[in-house]
Design an enzyme around this catalytic site. Structure first.
Site, mmCIF file in Angstrom:
data_model
loop_
_atom_site.group_PDB
_atom_site.id
_atom_site.type_symbol
_atom_site.label_atom_id
_atom_site.label_comp_id
_atom_site.label_asym_id
_atom_site.label_seq_id
_atom_site.Cartn_x
_atom_site.Cartn_y
_atom_site.Cartn_z
ATOM 1 N N ILE A 165 0.824 -1.204 0.000
ATOM 2 C CA ILE A 165 0.000 0.000 0.000
ATOM 3 C C ILE A 165 0.860 1.256 0.000
ATOM 4 O O ILE A 165 0.657 2.173 -0.790
ATOM 5 C CB ILE A 165 -0.943 0.015 1.230
ATOM 6 C CG1 ILE A 165 -1.889 -1.178 1.176
ATOM 7 C CG2 ILE A 165 -1.723 1.327 1.292
ATOM 8 C CD1 ILE A 165 -2.737 -1.347 2.421
ATOM 9 N N MET A 209 10.382 4.689 8.000
ATOM 10 C CA MET A 209 10.549 3.733 9.088
ATOM 11 C C MET A 209 9.845 2.409 8.840
ATOM 12 O O MET A 209 10.281 1.357 9.289
ATOM 13 C CB MET A 209 10.014 4.358 10.382
ATOM 14 C CG MET A 209 10.266 3.547 11.633
ATOM 15 S SD MET A 209 9.607 4.338 13.135
ATOM 16 C CE MET A 209 7.871 3.892 13.042
ATOM 17 N N VAL A 247 3.710 -0.534 4.585
ATOM 18 C CA VAL A 247 2.342 -1.002 4.828
ATOM 19 C C VAL A 247 1.931 -1.927 3.691
ATOM 20 O O VAL A 247 1.948 -1.545 2.519
ATOM 21 C CB VAL A 247 1.360 0.179 4.940
ATOM 22 C CG1 VAL A 247 -0.053 -0.343 5.243
ATOM 23 C CG2 VAL A 247 1.796 1.151 6.031
ATOM 24 N N LYS A 290 1.111 -2.942 8.896
ATOM 25 C CA LYS A 290 2.236 -2.004 9.003
ATOM 26 C C LYS A 290 3.385 -2.711 9.712
ATOM 27 O O LYS A 290 3.243 -3.157 10.853
ATOM 28 C CB LYS A 290 1.807 -0.764 9.788
ATOM 29 C CG LYS A 290 2.900 0.306 9.898
ATOM 30 C CD LYS A 290 2.354 1.538 10.613
ATOM 31 C CE LYS A 290 3.401 2.646 10.661
ATOM 32 N NZ LYS A 290 2.861 3.870 11.293
ATOM 33 N N ASP A 318 0.948 14.647 14.155
ATOM 34 C CA ASP A 318 1.357 14.470 12.754
ATOM 35 C C ASP A 318 0.143 14.509 11.826
ATOM 36 O O ASP A 318 0.000 13.678 10.929
ATOM 37 C CB ASP A 318 2.112 13.153 12.586
ATOM 38 C CG ASP A 318 2.957 13.131 11.306
ATOM 39 O OD1 ASP A 318 3.228 14.221 10.750
ATOM 40 O OD2 ASP A 318 3.350 12.031 10.866
#
Length: 579
Positions: free
Chosen positions: A26, A31, A34, A49, A152
């Site tokens: 995806i 880091m 997904v 994830k 975020d």
């Protein structure tokens, strides 16, 4: 990859992690990556994830913290977490809700500029998620925290499903309470164009930080450009601290002044002068929206996403639900005489000729993605005066198995006659305009109740859920068909719990509209449970859904008049291996 003599590698397409089978990728970030994965037991997709190889110990801790935080958040506008573990005993991963759609980042990139009423609606829905998170108590690593700061908020973390749902994602650097769980040193957490001035200054953060970031996203959706587009960090920091950005009205001159003020307030460099909470921000946005459209924000987003290729979609949203009532002021004696005439004509129509007015199986979709609000002329565009040839259609297939709907006699009272004819022609806006003037006499009379049901159905057909809801509250009728329509209203709004209640009530309450109300009620009950299962695909919801489809299939599919419903029920039961 080998790190400290340990072998690290990512799963490949086709590999399994527990009940999940990797089917594709995806997204990929610095880091983590997904994956899209199929939960083979539940037959639903999930997002997986997983931390990339070569990670630092701090990164491993962060993804575990994200799982702990997100597991405490259960809200329809927040991506749900189902579990967390280790891949191959080394790489931590999170099993999450899969959102079939795009991010707001891609949405903006494709649209260039998003109509302000749609952008404001998306923002208002994100405010709901933030409000929930901001007021949530949670325990992380054994310590209790009050509230949460996302830290975020950006377009990439706002997901828009193809059915029009809005979901807030990625709590990877979220802040429970007001202090960071992990050591950050001099590192500024967040994404540069969207971080608040206090994030830059290293001050203690609170909920107003997310208000600022969301205001930056709203600015970008409306204008197609970032409020702080500078790549040079020194200039970006200076502009943020000074509150220096290009005025939004300079890029979008037609933007309502109230929206301009809302954006400016959300982006104020002094947090004391911003909205104090997501709830306050949401309230202001919804006030701006209500001045232009009567549609709920969820419906605005859904309609736009599903129909964004149509040039008139924005105007349709603005016009939707704005039906102007024409009040008739007559001397009391004339009104009384007119009322008696109307009631007499209605009695003649409805009791002598048995005119049907139940819910039609024509245009009824098999799932919420084609909700009641979509069943209207030309997808919500107001009907033109040029109408099609009158049809002898009904809202249910027929009042009973032998009596079909008949034309309105020519000698009917003209205006009421026109309203009923408009309904049967599918000109629901005209029907509303006329019929809403004939629901003010002798509450409880069958003829008046039938007109109310026609009006209720018309509101649903044009997607005017606000007036439909108001009518259902102010003019409640103890009738199976009324409960069926009320269930459809909540079903169209995606609110499955009250929809379930009213579909069940419709099944146990007799109706002036005849016996065909029952199969429609059971059918929509099954559809509603289908939606509830898709929203929360667990074993309990799956069993409830199968039970509803089986009840409809066993009770009604040996009768005529429900072929399309039966075909749908059989296909669904086969998909579920339950037939």
């Amino acid at each position: 990859m080998t790190v400290n003599n340990e072998e690290f590698y990512l799963p490949a397409v086709g590999e399994r992690i527990g009940n999940l089978k990797i089917t594709g990728t995806i997204a990929s970030g610095g880091m983590s990556i997904v994956f899209k994965a199929l939960h083979e037991e539940l037959e639903v997709f999930r997002a997986l994830k997983i931390l990339k190889p070569g990670h630092k110990p701090e990164s491993r801790k962060r993804i575990q913290t994200e799982a702990k935080i997100a597991a405490n958040l259960k809200h329809p506008n927040i991506v749900q977490i189902y579990g967390a573990s280790l891949w191959s005993g080394t790489l931590p991963y999170i099993e999450m809700e899969y959102v079939d759609g795009i991010s707001a980042y891609t949405f903006i990139a494709k649209a260039g500029r998003v109509p302000w009423i749609v952008a404001a609606s998306i923002t208002a829905i994100v405010c709901r998620a933030l409000k929930y998170a901001q007021e949530r108590n949670m325990t992380v690593y054994g310590k209790n925290y009050q509230g949460l700061v996302h830290r975020d908020i950006k377009p990439a973390n706002i997901l828009l499903s193809n059915s029009g749902e809005v979901k807030l994602a990625d709590f990877g650097i979220a802040l429970p309470g007001t202090e960071s769980i992990h050591t950050t040193g001099a590192t500024v957490m967040g994404t540069a164009p969207y971080i608040s001035p206090e994030q830059i200054d290293g001050k203690r953060l609170d909920r107003r930080t997310d208000i600022y970031s969301l205001g930056a996203v709203l600015y970008e959706m409306i204008t197609g450009t970032k409020a702080f587009p500078e790549k040079a960090m020194s200039k970006l920091i200076r502009d943020k601290l000074q509150g220096s950005y290009f005025p939004v009205q300079g890029l979008e001159p037609t933007l309502p002044s109230a929206m301009v003020q809302a954006i400016d307030k959300s982006l104020h460099p002094e947090r004391e002068k911003r909205f104090s909470s997501a709830s306050e921000f949401e309230s202001i946005l919804e006030s701006c929206i209500a001045a232009e459209s009567d549609l709920p924000v969820d419906d605005i987003v859904s309609r736009y996403i599903k129909n964004r290729e149509e040039k008139s979609v924005t105007q349709t949203i603005v016009n939707a639900g704005r039906v102007q009532s024409r009040k008739i002021f007559l001397p009391a004696v004339i009104v009384s005489a007119g009322t008696l005439l109307v009631l007499g004509i209605l009695a003649f129509h409805f009791f002598k000729d048995e005119i049907s007015s139940g819910p039609s199986s024509e245009g009824v979709s098999p799932a919420i993605k084609e909700s009641i609000g979509k069943n209207k002329v030309n997808k919500g565009v107001p009907a033109t005066k040029k109408s099609v040839r009158p049809r002898k259609e009904v809202l249910i297939d027929s009042v009973n198995d032998t009596t079909a709907a008949k034309e309105i006699p020519e000698h009917s009272e003209p205006k009421l006659d026109h309203g009923i004819k408009a309904f049967h022609k599918g000109d629901y806006r005209k029907a509303i305009d006329i019929l809403q003037n004939f629901t003010v006499s002798q509450t409880g009379h069958d003829s008046e109740n039938r007109i109310r049901l026609l009006l209720f159905e018309s509101y649903l057909k044009v997607g005017d859920y606000k007036n439909a809801k108001q009518l259902s509250i102010n003019k409640s009728i103890d009738d199976g068909y009324f409960y069926l329509l009320k269930g459809k209203l909540y079903h169209a709004l995606g609110d499955t719990k009250p929809a379930e209640k009213y579909f069940l009530k419709a099944q146990s309450t007799s109706s002036i509209m005849g016996p065909k109300v029952l199969p429609e009620a059971v059918y929509f009950w099954a559809l509603n449970r289908d939606v509830a299962y898709k929203k929360k695909p667990n074993v309990e919801n799956r069993n409830k859904m199968i039970l509803a489809w089986k009840k409809f299939h066993q009770a009604f599919c040996n009768r005529s008049g429900h072929a399309s419903h039966c075909s749908e029920a059989r296909e669904r039961l086969k998909e579920l291996n339950a037939l």
